[in-house]
Design a protein around this motif. Sequence first.
Motif, PDB file in Angstrom:
ATOM      1  N   GLN A  72      73.598  85.326  48.678  1.00 33.63           N
ATOM      2  CA  GLN A  72      74.607  84.286  48.521  1.00 33.63           C
ATOM      3  C   GLN A  72      76.010  84.793  48.836  1.00 33.63           C
ATOM      4  O   GLN A  72      76.911  83.999  49.112  1.00 33.63           O
ATOM      5  CB  GLN A  72      74.550  83.712  47.094  1.00 33.63           C
ATOM      6  CG  GLN A  72      75.434  82.513  46.839  1.00 33.63           C
ATOM      7  CD  GLN A  72      76.810  82.905  46.336  1.00 33.63           C
ATOM      8  OE1 GLN A  72      76.999  83.997  45.807  1.00 33.63           O
ATOM      9  NE2 GLN A  72      77.781  81.998  46.495  1.00 33.63           N
ATOM     10  N   GLY A  76      75.547  80.615  52.400  1.00 35.72           N
ATOM     11  CA  GLY A  76      75.711  79.666  51.304  1.00 35.72           C
ATOM     12  C   GLY A  76      76.784  80.100  50.335  1.00 35.72           C
ATOM     13  O   GLY A  76      76.644  79.941  49.123  1.00 35.72           O
ATOM     14  N   GLN A  79      77.771  77.734  47.807  1.00 35.01           N
ATOM     15  CA  GLN A  79      76.687  77.297  46.939  1.00 35.01           C
ATOM     16  C   GLN A  79      76.528  78.291  45.795  1.00 35.01           C
ATOM     17  O   GLN A  79      77.088  79.380  45.824  1.00 35.01           O
ATOM     18  CB  GLN A  79      75.370  77.202  47.736  1.00 35.01           C
ATOM     19  CG  GLN A  79      75.453  76.350  48.986  1.00 35.01           C
ATOM     20  CD  GLN A  79      75.730  74.897  48.689  1.00 35.01           C
ATOM     21  OE1 GLN A  79      75.102  74.321  47.788  1.00 35.01           O
ATOM     22  NE2 GLN A  79      76.640  74.287  49.434  1.00 35.01           N
ATOM     23  N   ALA A  83      70.942  78.310  43.870  1.00 28.77           N
ATOM     24  CA  ALA A  83      70.524  77.412  44.945  1.00 28.77           C
ATOM     25  C   ALA A  83      70.040  78.198  46.156  1.00 28.77           C
ATOM     26  O   ALA A  83      69.023  77.854  46.777  1.00 28.77           O
ATOM     27  CB  ALA A  83      71.673  76.491  45.332  1.00 28.77           C
ATOM     28  N   TRP A 269      75.859  74.874  55.046  1.00 23.15           N
ATOM     29  CA  TRP A 269      76.230  75.954  54.129  1.00 23.15           C
ATOM     30  C   TRP A 269      77.161  76.943  54.832  1.00 23.15           C
ATOM     31  O   TRP A 269      76.936  77.326  55.978  1.00 23.15           O
ATOM     32  CB  TRP A 269      74.984  76.680  53.624  1.00 23.15           C
ATOM     33  CG  TRP A 269      74.244  75.933  52.550  1.00 23.15           C
ATOM     34  CD1 TRP A 269      74.455  74.642  52.138  1.00 23.15           C
ATOM     35  CD2 TRP A 269      73.167  76.434  51.748  1.00 23.15           C
ATOM     36  NE1 TRP A 269      73.578  74.314  51.132  1.00 23.15           N
ATOM     37  CE2 TRP A 269      72.782  75.396  50.861  1.00 23.15           C
ATOM     38  CE3 TRP A 269      72.510  77.657  51.698  1.00 23.15           C
ATOM     39  CZ2 TRP A 269      71.755  75.556  49.946  1.00 23.15           C
ATOM     40  CZ3 TRP A 269      71.473  77.821  50.786  1.00 23.15           C
ATOM     41  CH2 TRP A 269      71.099  76.778  49.910  1.00 23.15           C
TER      42      TRP A 269
END
Length: 329
Positions: A72, A76, A79, A83, A269
Amino acid sequence: MTSIKFDRRALLGTAGLGIIASPAIISGRAFAQESKPQAIDRVTPPDIHKFKVGGFQVLVVKDGARPSGNPQETFGTNQSAEAVGTLLNENFLPADKFVNSFSPTLVDTGSEVILFDTGLGKAARAQGGGRLIEGLAAAGYMPEDISIVVITHMHGDHIGGIMEDGKPAFPKARYVAGETEYNFWSDAARAGTPAEGNHKAVLANVKPHAEKMTFLKDGGDVVSGITAMTAPGHTPGHLIFNIESEGKRLVLTADTANHYILSLERPEWEVRFDMDKAQAAATRKKVYDMITTDKIAFLGYHMPFPAVGFAERQETGYRFVPKTYQFDI
């Protein structure tokens, strides 16, 4: 031939410049910083993959692969970690790790031997990367055989192999690059900014070849059958290339999408290394809408090796479908 056009709006805002200082795109030093120590096999040649697009012979070389943690933090980024991890788990991947591979590509037209991007180069060899020249040799190509080097964009994992011990790695080649891309990275205005590291890499690896360089804009031809298309966002002058021969077609999408799940299934994303994140997301959708609509094969620099496949449109994005025998019959 179906072509695409992108709006020629401002290529980049101030947001996103900070990511250019990241070592993961400046040089092969990222291997040492992000990879776990491992035994390096220099006896077995690197992975290579050959196939034909009409009358053109295509060779993909696995220049290396880099395992990293915390997906992450790269994909993303807008996000939650949960997720991102959930999407990875749904696709049989671990939530806390990912692997990024690097796939320079050679196209032999019969009259020209064209290399698209040069990998990480010598700086990554101690950690198992920078294996392009070995891979070319395994397929029967020597550095002197390369007649054209095409640079899709000027991040370190694409320009790291242009020079070898201070000399041109491909001594007989001329060079092709995007005019917007070169002008941005070679501009002295990058000095003293977060983009300075990549600016220095371009000055060291790319600028020495400027006199032998052809600068392309949207729609410009490398050779007959190979055409540039602007695809900005990842970098200001990021180019992709349409390859067409004898009714067969392949699009080299470079870094339009950098992960086969996290970039394709969720094209909106944000990605850490996209300089203009909103523009990069819009470009992803335009490019992969074209690819899915026309059912065109594509080769993505960071897709799972051999990095070639198709995209199927889904409700939230696109599904990567690896090639099998489509080019063999």
